[in-house]
Design a protein around this motif. Structure first.
Motif, PDB file in Angstrom:
ATOM      1  N   SER A 126      31.224  65.101  14.685  1.00  8.14           N
ATOM      2  CA  SER A 126      32.034  65.184  13.477  1.00  8.14           C
ATOM      3  C   SER A 126      31.293  64.476  12.353  1.00  8.14           C
ATOM      4  O   SER A 126      30.650  63.449  12.595  1.00  8.14           O
ATOM      5  N   SER A 127      31.407  65.020  11.153  1.00  8.03           N
ATOM      6  CA  SER A 127      30.584  64.471  10.073  1.00  8.03           C
ATOM      7  C   SER A 127      31.080  63.122   9.591  1.00  8.03           C
ATOM      8  O   SER A 127      30.352  62.394   8.934  1.00  8.03           O
ATOM      9  N   THR A 128      32.332  62.765   9.927  1.00 12.40           N
ATOM     10  CA  THR A 128      32.878  61.506   9.434  1.00 12.40           C
ATOM     11  C   THR A 128      32.720  60.373  10.455  1.00 12.40           C
ATOM     12  O   THR A 128      33.351  59.335  10.310  1.00 12.40           O
ATOM     13  N   VAL A 129      31.902  60.570  11.471  1.00 13.19           N
ATOM     14  CA  VAL A 129      31.593  59.494  12.431  1.00 13.19           C
ATOM     15  C   VAL A 129      30.415  58.689  11.859  1.00 13.19           C
ATOM     16  O   VAL A 129      29.284  59.185  11.790  1.00 13.19           O
ATOM     17  N   ILE A 158      35.656  63.216  22.647  1.00  9.69           N
ATOM     18  CA  ILE A 158      35.886  61.766  22.734  1.00  9.69           C
ATOM     19  C   ILE A 158      36.237  61.236  21.347  1.00  9.69           C
ATOM     20  O   ILE A 158      35.824  61.794  20.319  1.00  9.69           O
ATOM     21  N   ASP A 159      37.015  60.156  21.330  1.00 10.78           N
ATOM     22  CA  ASP A 159      37.406  59.547  20.052  1.00 10.78           C
ATOM     23  C   ASP A 159      37.671  58.067  20.303  1.00 10.78           C
ATOM     24  O   ASP A 159      38.174  57.686  21.353  1.00 10.78           O
ATOM     25  N   ILE A 160      37.341  57.244  19.288  1.00 10.52           N
ATOM     26  CA  ILE A 160      37.558  55.799  19.450  1.00 10.52           C
ATOM     27  C   ILE A 160      39.006  55.418  19.144  1.00 10.52           C
ATOM     28  O   ILE A 160      39.395  54.288  19.357  1.00 10.52           O
TER      29      ILE A 160
END
Ligand SMILES: C[S@@+](CC[C@H](N)C(=O)[O-])C[C@H]1O[C@@H](n2cnc3c(N)ncnc32)[C@H](O)[C@@H]1O
Length: 271
Positions: free
Chosen positions: A197-200, A152-154
């Motif tokens: 993911s670490s950048t979320v 999933i991704d925003i």
């Protein structure tokens, strides 16, 4: 110049360049090589042993002084990583090129170790939060293990490019990408493994939310970066130990991020 002044001088140019590159993205490959080089240089800076020592020698007071710069660097570099994945997708879709920049090699070699003792098998169902425009984690997991993967991704553009990349590189793999939030997913009770993911930025809020949405034995791999790695990754946070407990940390000195594994339970593991 003192140690903190030197580190600030080393880091400020990255902040300026990340701000510039993030706003230059125009859905073409213009600026892609320069951004790739910049992120490779940044990754090398982060895993450099001397820089790591310089950072560790700073005092608590000096770390707090660096906080605003670190927050900006993390936010801007996260935007640039998302753009870099779009460049990589565009390059594949437009020119048929698969180029593996150092940054991607680094991520890909991490995927192997992602779940420590909690291996993914063909019967697993994996969720990736923050799948990006070039979904290499879903591709590698589905290909290696035969597991079903949901990403999933925003970012709608990232999902759109990601689906095209999957159609090209893994059309027969069981991978589904959705522009949605965890609360709207229909399969959370079937998940066996979850990767963040670490950048979320909101990953710990989403972890909290996932407690009620998932089954008892789910394993969570939280990618994170503390200390010097926190200029590129959101760091570890304390969790509600009535809900989640950290069961393992996979520290990767030669990689840009580390991994913390969580399961449901009520015992904590020291940070
Ligand atoms: C660039 S990708 C993957 C980066 C890298 N592989 C990693 O581990 O961080 C990170 C993606 O997370 C997405 N993202 C950020 N916040 C999110 C959220 N709250 N939920 C889902 N996706 C999110 C961004 O849109 C971006 O596409």
């Amino acid at each position: 110049m003192n140690a903190i002044g030197q580190i600030q001088d080393d880091l400020k140019p990255f902040r300026e360049k990340f701000g510039e590159f993030a706003s230059l993205y125009d859905r073409t490959l213009l600026n892609s090589s320069e951004l790739e080089l910049l992120l490779d240089t940044y990754s090398s800076f982060i895993i450099d042993e001397d820089n790591k020592k310089r950072w560790e020698q700073l005092e608590q007071r000096e770390w707090s002084e660096l906080d605003p710069l670190v927050d900006e660097l993390r936010e801007q570099s996260a935007r640039c990583v998302a753009v870099l994945e779009k460049y990589r997708a565009l390059r594949l879709l437009e020119n048929g090129e698969i180029d593996i920049a150092d940054y991607f090699k680094n991520i890909e070699s991490c995927i192997e170790k992602e779940f420590g003792h909690f291996q993914v098998t063909a019967d697993s169902k994996v969720l990736l939060v923050g799948s990006g425009a070039f979904p290499m984690t879903p591709l590698l997991i589905a290909k290696k293990t035969g597991a079903e993967v949901v990403g999933i991704d925003i970012d709608e553009e990232a999902i759109d490019l990601g689906r095209k990349v999957i159609s090209k590189l893994g059309p027969d793999l069981s991978i589904r990408l959705e522009n949605t939030f965890v609360e709207n997913l229909d399969c959370t009770k079937e998940l066996t493994h979850i990767i963040f993911s670490s950048t979320v930025a909101s990953k710990y809020d989403i972890l909290e939310q996932l407690y009620d949405l998932t089954e008892e034995h789910v394993v969570v791999a939280m990618r994170f970066g503390n200390q010097l790695k926190s200029i590129f990754n959101y760091p570890l946070q304390k969790v509600n130990t009535n809900k989640w407990r950290m069961v393992e940390q996979i520290l990767q000195p030669t990689q840009v991020f580390d991994i913390a594994l969580y399961q449901k339970g009520n015992q904590s593991f020291d940070l």
